[in-house]
Design an enzyme around this catalytic site. Structure first.
Site, PDB file in Angstrom:
ATOM      1  N   CYS A   2       0.839  -1.186   0.000  1.00 31.19           N
ATOM      2  CA  CYS A   2       0.000   0.000   0.000  1.00 31.19           C
ATOM      3  C   CYS A   2       0.879   1.243   0.000  1.00 31.19           C
ATOM      4  O   CYS A   2       2.102   1.171  -0.070  1.00 31.19           O
ATOM      5  CB  CYS A   2      -0.886   0.016   1.247  1.00 31.19           C
ATOM      6  SG  CYS A   2      -1.813  -1.517   1.507  1.00 31.19           S
ATOM      7  N   SER A 364      12.150 -12.014  -4.378  1.00 31.66           N
ATOM      8  CA  SER A 364      13.442 -11.506  -4.832  1.00 31.66           C
ATOM      9  C   SER A 364      14.559 -12.015  -3.932  1.00 31.66           C
ATOM     10  O   SER A 364      14.345 -12.269  -2.738  1.00 31.66           O
ATOM     11  CB  SER A 364      13.429  -9.960  -4.814  1.00 31.66           C
ATOM     12  OG  SER A 364      14.732  -9.429  -4.948  1.00 31.66           O
ATOM     13  N   GLY A 365      15.753 -12.136  -4.494  1.00 30.50           N
ATOM     14  CA  GLY A 365      16.919 -12.565  -3.718  1.00 30.50           C
ATOM     15  C   GLY A 365      17.689 -11.426  -3.083  1.00 30.50           C
ATOM     16  O   GLY A 365      18.805 -11.639  -2.578  1.00 30.50           O
TER      17      GLY A 365
END
Length: 639
Positions: A2, A364-365
């Site tokens: 948000c 994600s890494g």
């Protein structure tokens, strides 16, 4: 995911609607406003529904007794466990999501509850009884949160800078110290932003505001680095278990989940563990070998395709082309800050592709390199430590020798020479200065050479590296390589990698999650001794060994790469017209920040292959495009 916003003091009717509009891309599924003119408080919220899609989780959310009002951005991964504990204490709930758990927990336990949160978040809580506004950010700064005091007696905050610019009295003036840092690192240091007067809430930070009282800031968490002895086999097994648990926790969602897949170790390991929970869609970028002739970046695509086949996952690919000028200006608008990293383009293109594919959450890494010493600079600082024992005359000679090595020749040999020059050019400096030099894309002397007299007068003798250097020297809690990891974990990760990952995802309506920043995982890793993180020149040593049998060796042992872009080739060829338009003498003199002749010189040195100053050129272009959107005009009016 948000966007949140708020103003306390100096009440302005309708401001929250304008702030919500400025960051509505963060919450396309709904918005809400709370205003109480008598208490001079207003809160705004735009919603991207990921958990509990019903209206019962809409915000701003009020406590049942009306005392508290909450706006919240992020995800609390352990909210079910926290909810069970609260229910055992007699707390009743009206919704299924994590927002109400946060509200009830703060209501029951105050700020002590924040330390129990495992997730990524930024929130604001208004206490009507105490007339106090509390804002806080997650431990490592995954979610952005900015604040300012636009006039005496007023406190303003938002998820994005452009939303804050909706305040009619907020001054949009450049912070030249931060701008110099952007030119060096691609990001600013500490809590600075490129707009003077607007600051970021530090990771792990809390700010309290009450009318007619000084602002109160505190840290509820800082990385507790220590060198606890660890048995290698036990550490390897524990790391593997913690990563698996983190990925499992962060798969909680009521919408489809996908993953970034560069074909490197970090993203491949995350994708492997996520795929064990079900079918996973993966996404990557591509660019041609011709575009890569000058940059010589390690090719990701063969490894990404190989890994996707290993997982039985669908891999969606999107090509990065030189037609980047058409989107770069818009991306800078979404970044809020003049973050000069072409990786943001790759992140945006993947996020947009995933959204078109009906994926709303991406894994994600990010974070593994900062925690486990994955960047080449850690290898470089370890490999050059013997230099410190040499006489200064010899170290100076090495630095001078490095300056004659060609820095921008095409081909594999050119790429090797560029890296050798980079390592040796810092030989005469102290270890801290040398490390920060490796962090910087451009030497300080080259940066200062392009600055105008007015710019130089504003910053004095301060260089882009000084603020970070002071922070490292003044922090006795971390030693050896941990002192450098602390810098990257506390500054580079939140101010750069996590910033563009969040902003590029939210620009397309994507929530990006980062399992490596899971609480239990981070707490374990920061206690590891340095020799488990980097050993005999092998970066991320423990992670590589823990990943074996999960990820193929050809992926684990490949050269370090990531989601990059062939920006050198773009600048040398396709973006020449853009460079000429933005750096002509009239434009440069009108801005007053740079020396037009010096800009022409760095361009000439790069084009002739003498010196690699292409990242400085990219940073200059980024700075001018940013200034046109955030200084010359109000970004809040651009929707």
């Amino acid at each position: 995911m948000c966007g949140i916003a708020g103003l306390s003091g100096d009440f302005i009717p309708g401001l929250m609607d304008r702030m919500n509009t400025a960051q509505r891309h963060r919450g396309p599924d709904g918005q809400g406003v709370f205003e109480n003119p008598a208490s001079e408080i207003a809160l705004g919220h735009v919603r991207l529904a990921v958990l509990d899609l019903s209206e019962s989780s809409s915000q701003p959310m009020h406590s049942s007794d009306g005392r508290y009002v909450l706006v919240f951005n992020g995800e609390i991964y352990n909210f079910r466990e926290l909810r069970q504990t609260l229910e055992s204490q007699g707390v009743a709930f009206r919704s299924r999501g994590d927002t109400e758990v946060l509200l009830r927990g703060l209501q029951a336990e105050g700020t002590a509850f924040i330390k129990k949160l495992d997730g990524m978040f930024a929130f604001a809580l208004w206490d009507q009884e105490q007339q106090e506004l509390l804002i806080a950010r997650d431990r490592l700064g995954v979610k952005p949160l900015y604040y300012a005091e636009p006039v005496p007696g007023a406190f303003l905050f938002a998820s994005e800078i452009k939303a804050m610019c909706a305040h009619p009295k907020l001054r949009r003036e450049p912070d030249f110290f931060a701008i110099q840092q952007h030119l060096a690192y691609g990001h600013s240091s500490g809590t600075r932003t490129a707009l003077r007067g607007i600051q970021r809430v530090p990771p792990g930070g809390i700010i309290r505001w009450r009318p007619n009282q000084p602002l109160k800031t505190e840290q509820y968490w800082t990385p507790p680095f220590c060198d606890q002895p660890q048995n290698f086999k036990d550490a390897k097994e524990q790391l593997r278990e913690l990563i698996s648990a983190a990925v499992h926790r962060q798969l909680v969602s009521d919408v489809p989940v996908g993953a970034f897949l560069s074909g490197g170790l970090d993203s491949s390991l995350i994708a492997r563990l996520a795929s064990e929970q079900g079918v996973l869609n993966c996404y990557t970028t591509t660019y041609s070998s011709a575009d890569n002739q000058l940059d010589q970046s390690a090719s990701d695509l063969p490894y990404a395709r190989f890994m996707a086949k290993e997982l039985g996952a669908r891999l969606e690919e999107i090509a990065m082309t030189s037609d980047v000028a058409s989107i770069w200006q818009r991306l800078i608008y979404h970044l809020d800050e003049p973050l000069a990293d072409p990786a943001a383009i790759a992140c945006y293109l993947i996020s947009r592709l995933a959204k078109e594919d009906n994926t709303t959450v991406m894994l994600s890494g990010q974070g593994a390199d900062e925690l486990l010493a994955g960047y080449p600079r850690y290898w470089a600082i370890q490999s050059t430590q013997q230099i410190d024992s040499l006489p200064m005359a010899m170290r100076s000679a090495i630095t001078r020798m490095a300056s004659v090595i060609p820095g921008a020749l095409p081909g594999r040999i050119g790429g090797t020479l560029r890296r050798v020059r980079r390592v040796l050019s810092e030989a005469q400096r102290t270890p801290i200065e040398r490390f920060l030099g490796y962090c910087s894309a451009t030497p300080s002397a080259s940066i200062r050479s392009i600055l105008s007299p007015d710019f130089l007068a504003a910053i004095g003798d301060e260089t882009a590296l000084d603020e970070c250097a002071r922070g490292i020297r003044n922090d006795p809690s971390a030693q050896n390589i941990n002192r450098f990891l602390r810098r990257d974990l506390g500054t580079y990760l939140p101010n750069h990698n996590l910033l563009y990952t969040d902003k590029m995802g939210m620009a397309t309506g994507i929530e990006t999650r980062v399992p490596f920043i899971d609480n239990a995982l981070v707490d374990f890793i920061v206690g590891l001794p340095p020799e488990l993180k980097i050993q005999k020149g092998t970066t991320k040593f423990l992670l590589k060994e823990a990943a074996r049998t999960l990820v193929p060796d050809r992926v684990i042992d490949r050269r370090k790469a990531g989601f990059g872009a062939p920006y050198r080739n773009w600048l040398r060829n396709d973006l020449s017209e853009m460079w000429n338009d933005l750096t002509d003498s009239e434009s440069v003199n009108r801005r007053g920040w740079f020396d037009p002749q010096a800009l022409a010189e760095i361009r000439h040195q790069s084009q002739t292959g003498k010196t690699d100053l292409y990242m400085l050129q990219w940073a200059v272009l980024t700075m001018e495009l940013w200034a046109r959107q955030f200084i010359d005009q109000n970004p809040a009016d651009q929707n």
